[in-house]
Motif scaffolding. Structure first.
Motif, PDB file in Angstrom:
ATOM      1  N   LYS A 202       0.865  -1.178   0.000  1.00 43.47           N
ATOM      2  CA  LYS A 202       0.000   0.000   0.000  1.00 43.47           C
ATOM      3  C   LYS A 202       0.903   1.229   0.000  1.00 43.47           C
ATOM      4  O   LYS A 202       1.568   1.512   0.993  1.00 43.47           O
ATOM      5  CB  LYS A 202      -0.926  -0.010   1.218  1.00 43.47           C
ATOM      6  N   ILE A 203       0.904   1.934  -1.095  1.00 38.11           N
ATOM      7  CA  ILE A 203       1.761   3.105  -1.266  1.00 38.11           C
ATOM      8  C   ILE A 203       0.911   4.361  -1.064  1.00 38.11           C
ATOM      9  O   ILE A 203      -0.003   4.629  -1.831  1.00 38.11           O
ATOM     10  CB  ILE A 203       2.401   3.119  -2.669  1.00 38.11           C
ATOM     11  N   LYS A 204       1.229   5.110  -0.028  1.00 35.77           N
ATOM     12  CA  LYS A 204       0.419   6.294   0.289  1.00 35.77           C
ATOM     13  C   LYS A 204       1.223   7.590   0.276  1.00 35.77           C
ATOM     14  O   LYS A 204       0.654   8.659   0.079  1.00 35.77           O
ATOM     15  CB  LYS A 204      -0.226   6.125   1.673  1.00 35.77           C
ATOM     16  N   THR A 205       2.540   7.522   0.521  1.00 34.62           N
ATOM     17  CA  THR A 205       3.339   8.744   0.591  1.00 34.62           C
ATOM     18  C   THR A 205       4.262   8.855  -0.610  1.00 34.62           C
ATOM     19  O   THR A 205       4.577   7.862  -1.281  1.00 34.62           O
ATOM     20  CB  THR A 205       4.195   8.803   1.861  1.00 34.62           C
ATOM     21  N   LEU A 206       4.717  10.076  -0.879  1.00 38.54           N
ATOM     22  CA  LEU A 206       5.639  10.292  -1.992  1.00 38.54           C
ATOM     23  C   LEU A 206       6.953   9.565  -1.756  1.00 38.54           C
ATOM     24  O   LEU A 206       7.529   8.997  -2.694  1.00 38.54           O
ATOM     25  CB  LEU A 206       5.892  11.793  -2.163  1.00 38.54           C
ATOM     26  N   ASP A 207       7.426   9.556  -0.513  1.00 43.93           N
ATOM     27  CA  ASP A 207       8.666   8.843  -0.205  1.00 43.93           C
ATOM     28  C   ASP A 207       8.525   7.345  -0.496  1.00 43.93           C
ATOM     29  O   ASP A 207       9.441   6.715  -1.045  1.00 43.93           O
ATOM     30  CB  ASP A 207       9.057   9.056   1.259  1.00 43.93           C
ATOM     31  N   GLU A 208       7.395   6.765  -0.120  1.00 47.99           N
ATOM     32  CA  GLU A 208       7.162   5.339  -0.386  1.00 47.99           C
ATOM     33  C   GLU A 208       7.117   5.068  -1.886  1.00 47.99           C
ATOM     34  O   GLU A 208       7.662   4.059  -2.363  1.00 47.99           O
ATOM     35  CB  GLU A 208       5.850   4.896   0.254  1.00 47.99           C
ATOM     36  N   TYR A 209       6.505   5.972  -2.611  1.00 52.21           N
ATOM     37  CA  TYR A 209       6.387   5.800  -4.058  1.00 52.21           C
ATOM     38  C   TYR A 209       7.764   5.820  -4.718  1.00 52.21           C
ATOM     39  O   TYR A 209       8.104   4.938  -5.520  1.00 52.21           O
ATOM     40  CB  TYR A 209       5.504   6.904  -4.634  1.00 52.21           C
ATOM     41  N   PHE A 210       8.572   6.814  -4.395  1.00 55.54           N
ATOM     42  CA  PHE A 210       9.882   6.908  -5.027  1.00 55.54           C
ATOM     43  C   PHE A 210      10.828   5.789  -4.589  1.00 55.54           C
ATOM     44  O   PHE A 210      11.685   5.362  -5.364  1.00 55.54           O
ATOM     45  CB  PHE A 210      10.506   8.277  -4.754  1.00 55.54           C
ATOM     46  N   LYS A 211      10.662   5.304  -3.358  1.00 57.40           N
ATOM     47  CA  LYS A 211      11.478   4.158  -2.928  1.00 57.40           C
ATOM     48  C   LYS A 211      11.100   2.912  -3.730  1.00 57.40           C
ATOM     49  O   LYS A 211      11.962   2.117  -4.126  1.00 57.40           O
ATOM     50  CB  LYS A 211      11.306   3.886  -1.441  1.00 57.40           C
ATOM     51  N   LEU A 212       9.794   2.759  -3.987  1.00 57.46           N
ATOM     52  CA  LEU A 212       9.315   1.641  -4.802  1.00 57.46           C
ATOM     53  C   LEU A 212       9.955   1.690  -6.191  1.00 57.46           C
ATOM     54  O   LEU A 212      10.441   0.673  -6.710  1.00 57.46           O
ATOM     55  CB  LEU A 212       7.794   1.724  -4.921  1.00 57.46           C
ATOM     56  N   VAL A 213       9.952   2.870  -6.790  1.00 54.20           N
ATOM     57  CA  VAL A 213      10.537   3.045  -8.121  1.00 54.20           C
ATOM     58  C   VAL A 213      12.036   2.779  -8.095  1.00 54.20           C
ATOM     59  O   VAL A 213      12.580   2.053  -8.945  1.00 54.20           O
ATOM     60  CB  VAL A 213      10.255   4.473  -8.636  1.00 54.20           C
ATOM     61  N   GLU A 214      12.722   3.364  -7.118  1.00 52.65           N
ATOM     62  CA  GLU A 214      14.174   3.219  -7.031  1.00 52.65           C
ATOM     63  C   GLU A 214      14.579   1.765  -6.817  1.00 52.65           C
ATOM     64  O   GLU A 214      15.516   1.265  -7.463  1.00 52.65           O
ATOM     65  CB  GLU A 214      14.716   4.086  -5.893  1.00 52.65           C
ATOM     66  N   ASP A 215      13.884   1.095  -5.933  1.00 55.72           N
ATOM     67  CA  ASP A 215      14.229  -0.312  -5.661  1.00 55.72           C
ATOM     68  C   ASP A 215      14.073  -1.169  -6.911  1.00 55.72           C
ATOM     69  O   ASP A 215      14.905  -2.044  -7.190  1.00 55.72           O
ATOM     70  CB  ASP A 215      13.340  -0.871  -4.542  1.00 55.72           C
ATOM     71  N   TYR A 216      13.012  -0.908  -7.678  1.00 60.37           N
ATOM     72  CA  TYR A 216      12.783  -1.733  -8.866  1.00 60.37           C
ATOM     73  C   TYR A 216      13.860  -1.480  -9.921  1.00 60.37           C
ATOM     74  O   TYR A 216      14.403  -2.434 -10.510  1.00 60.37           O
ATOM     75  CB  TYR A 216      11.403  -1.455  -9.461  1.00 60.37           C
ATOM     76  N   VAL A 217      14.178  -0.226 -10.156  1.00 56.52           N
ATOM     77  CA  VAL A 217      15.201   0.094 -11.155  1.00 56.52           C
ATOM     78  C   VAL A 217      16.544  -0.508 -10.758  1.00 56.52           C
ATOM     79  O   VAL A 217      17.264  -1.071 -11.599  1.00 56.52           O
ATOM     80  CB  VAL A 217      15.324   1.614 -11.338  1.00 56.52           C
ATOM     81  N   ASN A 218      16.885  -0.422  -9.479  1.00 57.54           N
ATOM     82  CA  ASN A 218      18.168  -0.959  -9.015  1.00 57.54           C
ATOM     83  C   ASN A 218      18.242  -2.475  -9.148  1.00 57.54           C
ATOM     84  O   ASN A 218      19.326  -3.039  -9.344  1.00 57.54           O
ATOM     85  CB  ASN A 218      18.411  -0.557  -7.557  1.00 57.54           C
ATOM     86  N   LYS A 219      17.100  -3.152  -9.049  1.00 54.23           N
ATOM     87  CA  LYS A 219      17.088  -4.613  -9.190  1.00 54.23           C
ATOM     88  C   LYS A 219      17.101  -5.060 -10.656  1.00 54.23           C
ATOM     89  O   LYS A 219      17.289  -6.243 -10.944  1.00 54.23           O
ATOM     90  CB  LYS A 219      15.850  -5.185  -8.500  1.00 54.23           C
ATOM     91  N   HIS A 220      16.879  -4.105 -11.566  1.00 44.81           N
ATOM     92  CA  HIS A 220      16.782  -4.450 -12.993  1.00 44.81           C
ATOM     93  C   HIS A 220      17.660  -3.522 -13.818  1.00 44.81           C
ATOM     94  O   HIS A 220      17.233  -2.984 -14.833  1.00 44.81           O
ATOM     95  CB  HIS A 220      15.323  -4.358 -13.446  1.00 44.81           C
ATOM     96  N   LYS A 221      18.914  -3.380 -13.389  1.00 46.83           N
ATOM     97  CA  LYS A 221      19.825  -2.448 -14.054  1.00 46.83           C
ATOM     98  C   LYS A 221      20.133  -2.836 -15.492  1.00 46.83           C
ATOM     99  O   LYS A 221      20.481  -1.980 -16.311  1.00 46.83           O
ATOM    100  CB  LYS A 221      21.116  -2.334 -13.246  1.00 46.83           C
ATOM    101  N   ASP A 222      19.985  -4.107 -15.809  1.00 44.25           N
ATOM    102  CA  ASP A 222      20.291  -4.555 -17.164  1.00 44.25           C
ATOM    103  C   ASP A 222      19.201  -4.189 -18.173  1.00 44.25           C
ATOM    104  O   ASP A 222      19.382  -4.357 -19.390  1.00 44.25           O
ATOM    105  CB  ASP A 222      20.498  -6.073 -17.183  1.00 44.25           C
ATOM    106  N   GLU A 223      18.051  -3.667 -17.690  1.00 47.64           N
ATOM    107  CA  GLU A 223      16.928  -3.365 -18.583  1.00 47.64           C
ATOM    108  C   GLU A 223      16.936  -1.926 -19.096  1.00 47.64           C
ATOM    109  O   GLU A 223      16.074  -1.551 -19.890  1.00 47.64           O
ATOM    110  CB  GLU A 223      15.603  -3.649 -17.878  1.00 47.64           C
ATOM    111  N   ASN A 224      17.876  -1.113 -18.633  1.00 48.00           N
ATOM    112  CA  ASN A 224      17.976   0.280 -19.096  1.00 48.00           C
ATOM    113  C   ASN A 224      16.653   1.024 -18.886  1.00 48.00           C
ATOM    114  O   ASN A 224      16.109   1.652 -19.798  1.00 48.00           O
ATOM    115  CB  ASN A 224      18.382   0.327 -20.575  1.00 48.00           C
ATOM    116  N   LEU A 225      16.149   0.962 -17.661  1.00 49.86           N
ATOM    117  CA  LEU A 225      14.853   1.558 -17.331  1.00 49.86           C
ATOM    118  C   LEU A 225      14.978   3.036 -16.969  1.00 49.86           C
ATOM    119  O   LEU A 225      16.009   3.492 -16.480  1.00 49.86           O
ATOM    120  CB  LEU A 225      14.214   0.810 -16.166  1.00 49.86           C
TER     121      LEU A 225
END
Length: 572
Positions: A202-225
């Motif tokens: 459950k994402i309710k705050t801006l900090d939670e949202y950007f952490k969600l985005v950052e974590d996903y990009v960092n886990k998929h660095k080979d995808e050039n996201l």
């Protein structure tokens, strides 16, 4: 400026559109009945009136220019809906859509005093009115029964200070107001695969949202996201400047937020809320998660990136990203694995508190369609609009043809079969005409109901919304314990003035000048602030505040507060 193309309302939008916004009159029921049968046409070539059939009209083609980009130029009679309307009226429109800068294009019309017959000038509407580019439509509204039926309850709001009516707005609710189960207004969007991999948090705050985005990009660095991008092209810059308003828990009132108790209007462009928003973007940029091209890409490039599978998240209005989202949804219907790339809306705020992304019922006065002083035959054009507003034609432009794009059950309820839903993809919408007639014409507002109680817009009909959901849609909604996307968001509080940005301002007025200068300042400094190295952020912010401080913001706020309180007083 802040636009709700609808608005919008716009809601020109997955099988519907949604728009958009303003005064409490929009919630009133239109008591008068349609002047023609409420049944849908039996075929695409719906029969003309008896009068027309006795005296066939010569065919004529008028020019139509729409100051919004995103559609291909086309004749209306090259679509199924447009051909049916031509069969009824003899009228075809050669449609042209914006390419390039809106103000430049409108300025060319004004300088030459040569306009298309029909003009949708969007954000430049005040410039056209001020230049004397539109004719007075009031006599025609009185003359034609369907125009009078649809616009009659709104005539006072539509009338300019000189006593004339220059535009036909798109936000006239007929019948009851039906809420939208989709999100065609603002949201923070994220690819569904991101939520799935994170366990549907459950994402309710801006900090939670950007952490969600950052974590996903960092886990998929080979995808050039791309972690996050924004839209800044031309008048659409509001997609970058509006978030501080929403992040504080306010709806899209434009350049101001309105206190629900005191009804005082305050700007937010120079507040800590805007600073906090820009600082988050600055931090994302420093981490390599922000698309720097956000400040140079045009709208088409932006939409192409959203459809590329490479963008993890962004903020925008559902109506504005509709072309990209529809293409992603079409692909997911054909291949469920593609559902990972469809975007999911989240009601993010700074503190995780109550959001107000969903529009309350409203009425937008300063957007619409006008007939210009260059029009060859205004009466013929207005007669076409009157025919378009017949209820059976409103059904056709929204639902289509009975037996082909919708059905009616034994209780009179409209619905679509799975086969019909599957075939109505983006290509079909374009060829049939749904895409061209979903907005930007005289119409019942998307949130309207028909005389028999059916929703005007298929996507707002509960039976169709549920049928239109794929198994993957139902799965992700189920993970959040809801059946519709709007249930993810807080219900809108009533705001009789809504949207404040729709309150007209005279060309050259202090308010209009303030908005022009404010846009110039934000467009100049926001890129510098966001793209600066973190140690330069504060100095760039202070440079922006210095320029912003030169504007008469106090006068602008005072004027807006007076307008809002005046609207409230008129309702007592």
């Amino acid at each position: 400026m802040a636009k709700n193309k609808w608005w919008s309302i716009g809601l020109a939008l997955a099988l519907t559109g949604s728009l958009i916004a303003g005064c409490s009159k929009a919630t009133d029921k239109t008591e008068s009945k349609p002047s023609d049968s409420a049944s849908a046409p039996a075929s695409a070539s719906a029969s003309a009136s008896a009068e027309q059939s006795q005296k066939p009209l010569d065919k004529v083609t008028f020019t139509y220019f729409n100051g919004v980009a995103g559609k291909k130029d086309r004749n209306t009679n090259e679509t199924t809906i447009g051909k049916a309307l031509e069969d009824q009226t003899g009228v075809n429109f050669k449609m042209e859509f914006l390419v390039g800068d809106l103000n430049t294009k409108i300025g060319t019309f004004i300088a030459s005093n040569e306009y298309p017959d029909v003009l949708v000038p969007d954000a430049a509407i005040d410039k056209v009115i001020d230049a004397g580019g539109f004719i007075d439509l009031a006599p025609y509204i009185e003359k034609y029964p369907n125009l009078k039926r649809v616009y009659g309850p709104y005539l006072k709001q539509m009338t300019s200070s000189d006593g004339k009516i220059y535009i036909l707005p798109f936000s006239t609710v007929v019948g009851d107001f039906v809420p939208d189960p989709n999100i065609n207004q603002g949201a923070f969007w994220v690819q569904r695969r991101v939520l799935k991999e994170a366990g549907y948090p459950k994402i309710k705050t801006l900090d939670e949202y950007f952490k969600l985005v950052e974590d996903y990009v960092n886990k998929h660095k080979d995808e050039n996201l791309t972690g996050f991008l924004t839209l800044t092209h031309d008048w659409r810059f509001f997609a970058t400047s509006n978030p501080p308003m929403h992040l504080q828990g306010y709806p899209n009132d434009g350049n101001v937020i309105v206190d629900m108790n005191t009804h005082e209007a305050k700007t937010y462009a120079g507040t800590d809320a805007t600073k906090q928003w820009l600082q988050k973007l600055n931090e994302l940029n420093a981490k390599g998660l922000f698309d720097k091209a956000s400040f140079v890409d045009n709208y088409d490039q932006y939409i192409a990136k959203l459809a590329s599978h490479k963008v993890v998240g962004f903020f925008d209005y559902g109506w504005q990203i509709n072309n990209a989202q529809l293409n992603l949804q079409d692909a997911a219907k054909k291949d469920p694995a593609q559902d990972d790339f469809v975007y999911f809306p989240l009601p993010v705020t700074f503190d995780g508190g109550k959001d107000q992304y969903l529009d309350p019922p409203g009425f937008v006065k300063n957007r619409g369609l006008g007939v210009t002083v260059s029009a060859k035959d205004p009466d013929r054009i207005m007669a076409f609009f009157d025919t378009l507003l017949k209820e059976d034609n409103q059904i056709m432009k929204s639902w289509g043809i009975k037996g082909e794009t919708y059905e009616v059950d034994d209780k009179g309820r409209f619905y679509r079969t799975k086969e019909e839903i599957t075939k109505i993809d983006e290509a079909f919408r374009e060829q049939f005409g749904f895409k061209y007639f979903d907005w930007d014409w005289p119409m019942y507002n998307t949130n309207s109901t028909l005389a028999d109680g059916n929703a005007l817009a298929p996507a707002l009909q509960p039976e169709v919304f549920q049928m239109n959901l794929t198994d993957k849609d139902k799965e992700i909604l189920g993970k959040y314990g809801v059946q519709t996307y709007s249930e993810m968001f807080s219900p809108p509080d009533p705001r009789p003035w809504y949207p404040a940005w729709g309150i007209p301002k005279e060309q050259g007025s202090p308010q209009q000048i303030w908005e022009t200068k404010k846009d110039e300042v934000t467009k100049k400094y926001f890129p510098k602030i966001v793209l600066a190295s973190p140690d330069k952020f504060e100095s760039e912010w202070q440079a922006y505040l210095k320029e912003f401080g030169k504007l008469d913001t106090a006068g602008y706020e005072k004027w807006y507060t007076e307008q809002i309180k005046g609207i409230l007083d008129s309702l007592k």
